[in-house]
Design a protein around this motif. Structure first.
Motif, PDB file in Angstrom:
ATOM      1  N   LEU A   4      -7.295  -4.670   3.909  1.00 21.49           N
ATOM      2  CA  LEU A   4      -7.584  -5.729   2.888  1.00 21.49           C
ATOM      3  C   LEU A   4      -6.359  -6.452   2.309  1.00 21.49           C
ATOM      4  O   LEU A   4      -6.790  -7.534   1.812  1.00 21.49           O
ATOM      5  N   LEU A   5      -5.375  -5.794   2.394  1.00 24.90           N
ATOM      6  CA  LEU A   5      -4.121  -6.582   2.039  1.00 24.90           C
ATOM      7  C   LEU A   5      -3.928  -7.622   3.018  1.00 24.90           C
ATOM      8  O   LEU A   5      -3.429  -8.896   2.661  1.00 24.90           O
ATOM      9  N   SER A   6      -4.245  -7.556   4.435  1.00 28.98           N
ATOM     10  CA  SER A   6      -4.254  -8.537   5.261  1.00 28.98           C
ATOM     11  C   SER A   6      -5.142  -9.593   5.014  1.00 28.98           C
ATOM     12  O   SER A   6      -4.960 -10.899   5.373  1.00 28.98           O
ATOM     13  N   VAL A   7      -6.391  -9.099   4.480  1.00 21.37           N
ATOM     14  CA  VAL A   7      -7.319 -10.386   3.953  1.00 21.37           C
ATOM     15  C   VAL A   7      -6.752 -10.964   2.894  1.00 21.37           C
ATOM     16  O   VAL A   7      -6.850 -12.407   3.105  1.00 21.37           O
ATOM     17  N   VAL A   8      -6.038 -10.528   2.104  1.00 22.75           N
ATOM     18  CA  VAL A   8      -5.400 -11.451   0.865  1.00 22.75           C
ATOM     19  C   VAL A   8      -4.557 -12.259   1.630  1.00 22.75           C
ATOM     20  O   VAL A   8      -4.518 -13.407   1.243  1.00 22.75           O
ATOM     21  N   TRP A   9      -3.519 -11.864   2.657  1.00 21.97           N
ATOM     22  CA  TRP A   9      -2.655 -12.759   3.260  1.00 21.97           C
ATOM     23  C   TRP A   9      -3.338 -13.747   4.068  1.00 21.97           C
ATOM     24  O   TRP A   9      -2.875 -14.781   3.881  1.00 21.97           O
ATOM     25  N   ILE A  10      -4.669 -13.495   4.521  1.00 20.28           N
ATOM     26  CA  ILE A  10      -5.138 -14.448   5.492  1.00 20.28           C
ATOM     27  C   ILE A  10      -5.754 -15.517   4.746  1.00 20.28           C
ATOM     28  O   ILE A  10      -5.933 -16.945   4.909  1.00 20.28           O
ATOM     29  N   GLU A  11      -6.616 -15.227   3.598  1.00 16.87           N
ATOM     30  CA  GLU A  11      -7.022 -15.958   2.591  1.00 16.87           C
ATOM     31  C   GLU A  11      -6.416 -16.659   1.844  1.00 16.87           C
ATOM     32  O   GLU A  11      -6.595 -18.010   1.788  1.00 16.87           O
TER      33      GLU A  11
ATOM     34  N   LEU B  27     -12.290  -6.023  -2.095  1.00 17.95           N
ATOM     35  CA  LEU B  27     -11.451  -7.195  -2.101  1.00 17.95           C
ATOM     36  C   LEU B  27     -11.090  -7.451  -3.589  1.00 17.95           C
ATOM     37  O   LEU B  27      -9.992  -7.662  -4.088  1.00 17.95           O
ATOM     38  N   HIS B  28     -12.057  -7.247  -4.570  1.00 15.40           N
ATOM     39  CA  HIS B  28     -11.977  -7.663  -5.747  1.00 15.40           C
ATOM     40  C   HIS B  28     -11.114  -6.616  -6.486  1.00 15.40           C
ATOM     41  O   HIS B  28     -10.199  -6.906  -7.433  1.00 15.40           O
ATOM     42  N   GLU B  29     -11.071  -5.351  -6.163  1.00 13.69           N
ATOM     43  CA  GLU B  29     -10.082  -4.315  -6.689  1.00 13.69           C
ATOM     44  C   GLU B  29      -8.647  -4.460  -5.979  1.00 13.69           C
ATOM     45  O   GLU B  29      -7.550  -4.538  -6.929  1.00 13.69           O
ATOM     46  N   VAL B  30      -8.801  -4.796  -4.984  1.00 12.79           N
ATOM     47  CA  VAL B  30      -7.156  -4.929  -4.309  1.00 12.79           C
ATOM     48  C   VAL B  30      -6.493  -6.217  -5.042  1.00 12.79           C
ATOM     49  O   VAL B  30      -5.370  -6.169  -5.094  1.00 12.79           O
ATOM     50  N   LEU B  31      -7.300  -7.180  -5.303  1.00 15.61           N
ATOM     51  CA  LEU B  31      -6.716  -8.485  -5.854  1.00 15.61           C
ATOM     52  C   LEU B  31      -6.244  -8.029  -7.511  1.00 15.61           C
ATOM     53  O   LEU B  31      -5.369  -8.416  -7.929  1.00 15.61           O
ATOM     54  N   ARG B  32      -6.984  -7.123  -8.038  1.00 20.44           N
ATOM     55  CA  ARG B  32      -6.864  -6.753  -9.440  1.00 20.44           C
ATOM     56  C   ARG B  32      -5.764  -5.850  -9.325  1.00 20.44           C
ATOM     57  O   ARG B  32      -4.694  -5.705 -10.075  1.00 20.44           O
ATOM     58  N   ARG B  33      -5.581  -4.645  -8.316  1.00 20.54           N
ATOM     59  CA  ARG B  33      -4.707  -3.407  -8.494  1.00 20.54           C
ATOM     60  C   ARG B  33      -3.454  -3.905  -7.607  1.00 20.54           C
ATOM     61  O   ARG B  33      -2.271  -3.325  -7.847  1.00 20.54           O
ATOM     62  N   ARG B  34      -3.619  -4.708  -6.763  1.00 19.11           N
ATOM     63  CA  ARG B  34      -2.434  -5.084  -5.779  1.00 19.11           C
ATOM     64  C   ARG B  34      -2.097  -4.083  -4.958  1.00 19.11           C
ATOM     65  O   ARG B  34      -0.860  -4.190  -4.415  1.00 19.11           O
TER      66      ARG B  34
ATOM     67  N   GLY C  62       0.719  -1.114  -0.028  1.00 16.01           N
ATOM     68  CA  GLY C  62       0.115   0.020   0.003  1.00 16.01           C
ATOM     69  C   GLY C  62       0.803   1.079   0.004  1.00 16.01           C
ATOM     70  O   GLY C  62       2.061   1.261   0.186  1.00 16.01           O
ATOM     71  N   ARG C  63       0.034   2.216  -0.113  1.00 13.44           N
ATOM     72  CA  ARG C  63       0.766   3.628  -0.236  1.00 13.44           C
ATOM     73  C   ARG C  63      -0.183   4.563   0.318  1.00 13.44           C
ATOM     74  O   ARG C  63      -1.416   4.321   0.349  1.00 13.44           O
TER      75      ARG C  63
END
Length: 280
Positions: free
Chosen positions: A113-120, A100-107, A87-88
């Motif tokens: 939300l980045l933590s959700v990606v890590w957890i999942e 979440l869908h945008e975070v997965l697309r944009r990284r 993140g920035r």
């Protein structure tokens, strides 16, 4: 404001009341509130991204030790270094950073939300990891309290020392790090904090009261929610010109409050009367 899907709301309500809430599904349903174009096909595609990342994590861990620090470094290598999830400061200005869908697309995204990606990703790979809701900054934790290792997905997975965590908390609250702050955050704790982030984003943009309204309405579906949310919803309805529905919601909150604070309930009923008067 786009019409809300009763089916999606029912799915959200069912998930938050299930014995094992699906965090990814709940986050995607939040995304569907913000983006009416997000359909079931898009949600399945988002879950497939998590599945593929988990497969790569499993491969990465095949010849590595499974200690907390080793697991944290492996996830940082995969998600932070190889795929650039981080993140920035500017990400806090964008609603997409909590979807979440945008975070997965944009990284890119907010810490939670980045933590959700890590957890999942970790959960799919059988790696024990949990969210840690530090004040002002969400991180992830590995291992038990005695051997807990913290990592900061917003910084690409930087492993945090105890001093780093203490500085993070002091910067957000001015108070010392309390042991309770390191407790694992459950899926519904995470979902509520995400919705609070959505509401904070919308509060700074009065023209986006539509976003604030759906965030409050989803929060009201959580099994444990503050009765004050009824008043927040009422204020938004009145702000948006739905005076009758707003008045009814104010009265609902007044009825709840009457048992402990009759004087406040009387004032709220007067406010409800004023909202109804705006219909004339």
């Amino acid at each position: 404001m786009h019409p809300q899907s009763p089916e999606r709301r029912r799915l959200f309500a069912d998930q938050v009341r299930s014995a094992r809430p699906d965090l990814a599904q709940l986050c995607l349903l939040i995304g569907a509130e913000a983006d009416p174009e997000l359909d079931d096909t898009d949600m399945r595609a988002a879950r497939r991204i998590l599945d593929r990342l988990a497969d790569q994590l499993t491969e990465l861990l095949s010849d590595r030790p499974r200690g907390p620090r080793s697991l944290a470094l492996a996830l940082a290598e995969l998600l932070g270094t190889r795929y650039g999830f981080r993140g920035r400061p500017g990400d806090y200005q964008h609603l997409s950073s909590v979807l979440l869908h945008e975070v997965l697309r944009r990284r890119r995204g907010l810490p939670i939300l980045l933590s959700v990606v890590w957890i999942e990703v970790a959960r799919r790979a059988g790696v024990p990891v949990h969210g840690v809701a530090l004040p002002g900054h969400f991180v992830v934790g590995f291992g038990t309290r005695d051997e807990q290792v913290l990592a900061n997905p917003f910084a690409g997975g930087q492993v945090l020392s105890r001093a780093d965590a203490e500085l993070m908390v002091a910067g957000a609250t001015g108070a010392p790090l309390a042991p309770s702050m390191l407790n694992p955050a459950g899926p519904l704790d995470i979902v509520l904090r995400i919705l609070n982030n959505v509401r904070a984003w919308a509060a700074a943009r009065p023209e986006r009261s539509d976003v604030a309204l759906w965030a409050v309405e989803l929060s009201l579906l959580l099994p444990a929610h503050s009765d004050r949310l009824h008043y927040d919803r009422a204020q938004l309805l009145v702000q948006r010109g739905d005076f009758l529905a707003g008045a009814v919601e104010i009265e609902t909150y007044a009825d709840t409050l009457a048992a402990t604070d009759e004087a406040a309930a009387v004032l709220l009923r007067r406010e409800a009367h004023g909202a109804r008067a705006m219909l004339n």
